[in-house]
Write an enzyme that holds these catalytic residues in place. Structure first.
Site, short mmCIF file in Angstrom:
data_model
loop_
_atom_site.label_atom_id
_atom_site.label_comp_id
_atom_site.label_asym_id
_atom_site.label_seq_id
_atom_site.Cartn_x
_atom_site.Cartn_y
_atom_site.Cartn_z
N ASN A 92 0.83 -1.20 0.00
CA ASN A 92 0.00 0.00 0.00
C ASN A 92 0.87 1.24 0.00
O ASN A 92 2.05 1.20 0.34
CB ASN A 92 -0.93 0.03 1.22
CG ASN A 92 -0.21 0.27 2.52
OD1 ASN A 92 0.40 -0.64 3.08
ND2 ASN A 92 -0.27 1.50 3.03
N CYS A 93 0.27 2.37 -0.41
CA CYS A 93 0.94 3.66 -0.31
C CYS A 93 0.09 4.53 0.60
O CYS A 93 -0.60 4.03 1.48
CB CYS A 93 1.13 4.28 -1.70
SG CYS A 93 -0.39 4.59 -2.61
N TYR A 94 0.09 5.84 0.38
CA TYR A 94 -0.69 6.74 1.23
C TYR A 94 -2.19 6.41 1.18
O TYR A 94 -2.88 6.47 2.20
CB TYR A 94 -0.52 8.19 0.76
CG TYR A 94 0.71 8.89 1.27
CD1 TYR A 94 0.94 9.04 2.62
CD2 TYR A 94 1.63 9.41 0.38
CE1 TYR A 94 2.07 9.68 3.08
CE2 TYR A 94 2.77 10.06 0.83
CZ TYR A 94 2.98 10.20 2.18
OH TYR A 94 4.09 10.84 2.63
N ARG A 150 -3.68 3.97 -1.46
CA ARG A 150 -4.08 2.85 -2.31
C ARG A 150 -3.63 1.51 -1.75
O ARG A 150 -2.51 1.37 -1.27
CB ARG A 150 -3.48 3.00 -3.71
CG ARG A 150 -3.75 4.32 -4.36
CD ARG A 150 -3.16 4.32 -5.76
NE ARG A 150 -3.17 5.67 -6.33
CZ ARG A 150 -2.95 5.95 -7.60
NH1 ARG A 150 -2.68 4.98 -8.44
NH2 ARG A 150 -2.99 7.18 -8.04
#
Length: 531
Positions: free
Chosen positions: A470-472, A474
């Site tokens: 995951n990122c910030y 998504r």
């Protein structure tokens, strides 16, 4: 071939999140430390002028500056972990060892060939990394070694031997393979890197010389690539490598807009910030422009729908303004009205050009909190931050007017104008309770619960999910068969804002709650122990 290249770029972009997401935290704390040592702030707040607070500020900013001056090893370890298919922690450890072997091998070879420079290293193309004098390769060294370590790790981490050689199997064999490779690479790069650095510097000079055109293209691409998740590959080189500028501050050479900025704001002898800081001026659209877009969508929504979308838009706008997280807003119109997203990208690029023309060096890449910490304590001389506010107000109006005109004239089906079915999934508590009462699952509940089983099922089941990161905002997955994804379930029943497909890579946008979603999905899949 195109799909393979895209998959590789997606993997690299996902791996970059490990080091990149840490750096803003260090940057904010450096800014906090600088607050306590800022002489202008002490004149306004005299109680800060004491040994305790100034000592704390010096300690905080000084200790975290070590992160910004050792980005090579940070990116090496981070990429090794992010690109490793399994045994990630061991890959990171091997990455650190490989980095140490490389810099010491290069140092010894440079000493044997008599090319080590004595005395001041400024302008010589050499620097010290972790106390070892080597060629100045900056972040590129970390990127290169991180990729190599991950590739060797994935290839040999499960190699096992029989009998007496068993102890040399697994990740130990990875390190055995890497030792001669690092030594040979250090020797080769001692001769090759000066030419590569000359090329990089030429490219950086060309980009810098392109002036406002370069800024416009940069700002536009940084937004246009958001749907692919590759926008990080646009801004990261400018923030942390020589592409974003090279400057001498306090007798030390710094590369990259972010690194130069930190050095310049901490040095009281620097009267005006350098132009390179403009590469980090990504906050106008986040703090002001998209707020105008939200207001335009609200005013153009059907009257009967305005009450329903009001809370959603306010939540999304607040998140964008305070924290700089824009995807919930952007994905609300990206797929239903792509022309608006193109306009958004053009406006984002033009805002950087206007800031540059007006000589404004203020930044707010992660929203209003960043803006306050980075700019206001410096006064108006270095950053000209009041100009930033003025430009922001102008772009609020531009976004509002342009979005409203296009939505009405082109009858775009933005939030609240659809006939049925389409809604942005930033649920309010009232909406969630209403869905539960109707017997539907609204995804992440008001108390933070996540229906991980439903998310896994909508992604095609456990056997279909190969990787999860995951990122910030998504949840990033790699699937065996992306055709099994049930987008309607993810959007309507799990709280997703959007679903993006790129080959086998499927990204599900959940906004700021993505960390809770990732943790729940990992537990559902049994991935927690493997990460």
């Amino acid at each position: 071939m195109k799909e393979k290249v895209m998959d590789a770029m997606q993997r690299f972009s996902k791996a970059m999140f490990i080091p990149v997401l840490i750096l803003p935290i260090a940057g904010i704390l450096i800014a906090v430390g600088n607050l306590f040592t800022n002489t202008r702030l002490m004149e306004v707040l005299p109680f800060l002028n004491n040994p305790v607070t100034t000592g704390f500020g010096t300690l905080l900013s000084g200790s975290l500056n070590a992160i910004m001056t050792n980005l090579g090893v940070i990116f090496c370890v981070g990429l090794a972990v992010g690109l490793a298919n399994k045994k990630k922690s061991e890959a990171g450890f091997i990455g650190l060892l490989a980095f140490l072997v490389f810099i010491n091998a290069m140092n010894r070879f440079m000493g044997l060939t008599g090319i080590l420079v004595e005395g001041n290293l400024s302008g010589t193309g050499q620097t010290t990394v972790l106390g070892v004098q080597v060629l100045d390769m900056g972040v590129f060294l970390g990127l290169m070694l991180g990729i190599i370590v991950a590739w060797i790790h994935n290839r040999f981490c499960e190699t096992e031997f029989n009998n007496a050689f068993q102890i040399y199997g697994g990740t130990r064999f990875v390190f055995i393979v890497l030792i001669p490779l690092m030594v040979v690479l250090a020797v080769v790069l001692t001769y090759v890197w000066p030419f590569a650095q000359a090329g990089i510097n030429s490219l950086g000079s060309f980009i810098q010389a392109s002036g406002n055109l370069g800024l416009f293209v940069y700002g536009m691409l940084e937004r246009l690539l958001i749907p692919t998740g590759l926008h990080h590959l646009v801004y990261t080189p400018f923030l942390y490598t020589s592409l974003g500028g090279v400057a001498e501050v306090g007798g030390q050479i710094y590369e990259g807009a972010r690194n130069i900025y930190y050095a310049e704001i901490a040095d009281p002898s620097v009267a005006v910030l350098s132009q390179s800081v403009i590469w980090d001026a990504r906050g106008i659209s986040k703090m002001f422009g998209l707020i105008g877009a939200c207001l335009a969508m609200y005013h153009t929504a059907r009257p009967e729908n305005r009450g329903k979308i009001k809370a959603v838009l306010i939540t999304a706008a607040t998140t964008s303004f305070i924290a700089g997280v824009t995807e919930p807003i952007e994905f609300s119109f990206l797929f239903v009205a792509p022309i608006l997203f193109v306009v958004h990208a053009v406006l984002a690029g033009s805002s950087m050009v206007l800031l540059n023309v007006l000589g404004c060096r203020a930044i707010g890449p992660n929203g209003f909190i960043d803006f306050l910490l980075y700019n206001v304590p410096l006064g108006t001389g270095k950053t000209h931050w009041p100009v930033y506010i003025l430009v922001g107000v102008i772009y609020f109006v531009l976004y509002y007017v342009i979005f409203r005109v296009l939505i009405v004239k082109m009858n775009l089906k933005t939030l609240g104008r659809e006939s049925e079915g389409m809604e942005m999934k930033l649920h309010s508590k009232a909406e969630y309770k209403a869905k539960v009462a109707a017997g539907k699952s609204a995804g992440p509940a008001a108390d933070g619960a996540v229906d991980a089983a439903l998310i896994v099922s909508a992604l095609g089941g456990k056997d279909n999910i190969l990787k999860v990161t995951n990122c910030y905002t998504r949840l990033r997955t790699e699937l065996a068969n992306p055709d099994l994804v049930q987008e309607d379930v993810l959007k309507n029943q799990t709280g997703a804002n959007a679903v993006i497909r790129k080959g086998k890579n499927v990204q599900v946008v959940y906004g700021l709650k993505v960390n809770a979603v990732r943790k729940a999905v990992d537990q559902e899949l049994g991935f927690a122990d493997q990460e």
